[in-house]
Design an enzyme around this catalytic site. Sequence first.
Site, PDB file in Angstrom:
ATOM      1  N   SER A   1      20.786   0.613  23.194  1.00  0.00           N
ATOM      2  CA  SER A   1      22.015   0.131  23.399  1.00  0.00           C
ATOM      3  C   SER A   1      22.973   0.246  22.157  1.00  0.00           C
ATOM      4  O   SER A   1      23.649  -0.464  21.835  1.00  0.00           O
ATOM      5  CB  SER A   1      22.044  -1.189  23.878  1.00  0.00           C
TER       6      SER A   1
ATOM      7  N   HIS B   1       8.599   9.308  24.197  1.00  0.00           N
ATOM      8  CA  HIS B   1       9.907   8.270  24.487  1.00  0.00           C
ATOM      9  C   HIS B   1       9.136   7.261  25.408  1.00  0.00           C
ATOM     10  O   HIS B   1       8.229   7.526  26.154  1.00  0.00           O
ATOM     11  CB  HIS B   1      10.785   8.966  25.193  1.00  0.00           C
TER      12      HIS B   1
ATOM     13  N   GLU C   1      12.927   2.424  18.688  1.00  0.00           N
ATOM     14  CA  GLU C   1      13.340   1.903  19.937  1.00  0.00           C
ATOM     15  C   GLU C   1      12.598   0.903  20.619  1.00  0.00           C
ATOM     16  O   GLU C   1      11.696   1.120  21.455  1.00  0.00           O
ATOM     17  CB  GLU C   1      13.529   3.147  20.902  1.00  0.00           C
TER      18      GLU C   1
ATOM     19  N   GLY D   1      18.648   0.596  27.267  1.00  0.00           N
ATOM     20  CA  GLY D   1      19.606   0.383  28.661  1.00  0.00           C
ATOM     21  C   GLY D   1      19.921  -1.121  28.970  1.00  0.00           C
ATOM     22  O   GLY D   1      20.403  -1.201  30.263  1.00  0.00           O
TER      23      GLY D   1
ATOM     24  N   LYS E   1      18.741  11.881  28.790  1.00  0.00           N
ATOM     25  CA  LYS E   1      17.851  11.445  30.021  1.00  0.00           C
ATOM     26  C   LYS E   1      18.130  12.320  31.543  1.00  0.00           C
ATOM     27  O   LYS E   1      18.475  13.234  31.357  1.00  0.00           O
ATOM     28  CB  LYS E   1      17.973  10.230  30.489  1.00  0.00           C
TER      29      LYS E   1
ATOM     30  N   GLU F   1       9.808   5.563  28.216  1.00  0.00           N
ATOM     31  CA  GLU F   1      10.111   5.736  29.479  1.00  0.00           C
ATOM     32  C   GLU F   1       8.752   6.819  30.086  1.00  0.00           C
ATOM     33  O   GLU F   1       8.181   6.671  30.843  1.00  0.00           O
ATOM     34  CB  GLU F   1      11.533   6.412  29.780  1.00  0.00           C
TER      35      GLU F   1
ATOM     36  N   ASN G   1      20.262  11.490  23.585  1.00  0.00           N
ATOM     37  CA  ASN G   1      19.316  11.773  24.893  1.00  0.00           C
ATOM     38  C   ASN G   1      19.889  11.513  26.443  1.00  0.00           C
ATOM     39  O   ASN G   1      20.249  10.275  26.474  1.00  0.00           O
ATOM     40  CB  ASN G   1      18.221  10.701  24.570  1.00  0.00           C
TER      41      ASN G   1
HETATM   42  P1  13P Z   1      20.426   3.439  25.211  1.00  0.00           P
HETATM   43  O1  13P Z   1      21.143   4.004  24.308  1.00  0.00           O
HETATM   44  O2  13P Z   1      20.972   3.764  26.804  1.00  0.00           O
HETATM   45  O3  13P Z   1      19.958   1.914  25.353  1.00  0.00           O
HETATM   46  O4  13P Z   1      19.108   4.513  25.621  1.00  0.00           O
HETATM   47  C1  13P Z   1      18.532   4.419  24.499  1.00  0.00           C
HETATM   48  C2  13P Z   1      17.349   5.236  24.413  1.00  0.00           C
HETATM   49  O5  13P Z   1      16.157   5.423  25.345  1.00  0.00           O
HETATM   50  C3  13P Z   1      17.429   6.907  23.847  1.00  0.00           C
HETATM   51  O6  13P Z   1      16.545   7.465  23.817  1.00  0.00           O
END
Ligand code: 13P
Length: 258
Positions: free
Chosen positions: A213, A99, A171, A177, A11, A101, A9
Amino acid sequence: MTRPLVVGNWKMNLDYVEAVHLTQQIGVILKNKPLEHVELVVVPPFVDLRSVTSVVESERIAVGVGAQHASRHEAGAHTGEVSVSMLQRLNVAWVLVGHSERRAMYAMTDVVVAQTLRTVLGQGLNGVLCVGEELSIREAGRQDDFVTAQLHDALEGLDETSRPLVTIAYEPIWAIGSGLTATTEQVREMTEHIRTVASSLSLGQVRVLYGGSVNAENAASLMTEGRVDGFLVGGASLKAESFLTISQAANDCYDGKR
Ligand code: 13P
């Protein structure tokens, strides 16, 4: 064990020139060292999709392409949104749905998640349903109930043709992150829990991914001890080397377990 799936992803990173570059780098590494068992998917921003699918097709790179979101509506007056049929026309075969976010920052409620998932699956695309709790819920020990509710809201009553198109990505929000990966034990417990709930909703064969992560160092242990079917990778998917090292770990674990 089902064939592993590793999804990158991106983002809101990489413009279309950078996205093409990364896709080509992935292609070069894969040509030198093909992944026998793992299914790979990259998920660029909307504006990169056309360029990325063109490169994937013309250079015959063994990756699928996904979108980070889609509208739950089919067409019409929805300024700023992108429809599933527009994605399908670009040969985008995957969509991330719900997701954390989008849930937290763009008011994506459980109802909207469920509607979006139905629109995606209804048009024959694969949907990666994202679930996971925030830290306060984990600290209160309520993560299982929380994820159960998210799964029920999204997956209840899916028809037979839609069910095989679903992948679930666990997740935990506190691990995204943050550099704070869930322990392999936490991942194993939750993936087992998700499989039980999914099976009660007639999704017996569903793939369960972990995201939060994930990096080249922790991928192998998350795979073997966490017993996941693959990963949803954020930051580490922005570099071809780390993305493919993670994918190679998934590949080797699958090889060892067959
Ligand atoms: P990270 O791998 O940067 O922690 O992000 C995970 C994520 O949200 C993937 O959709």
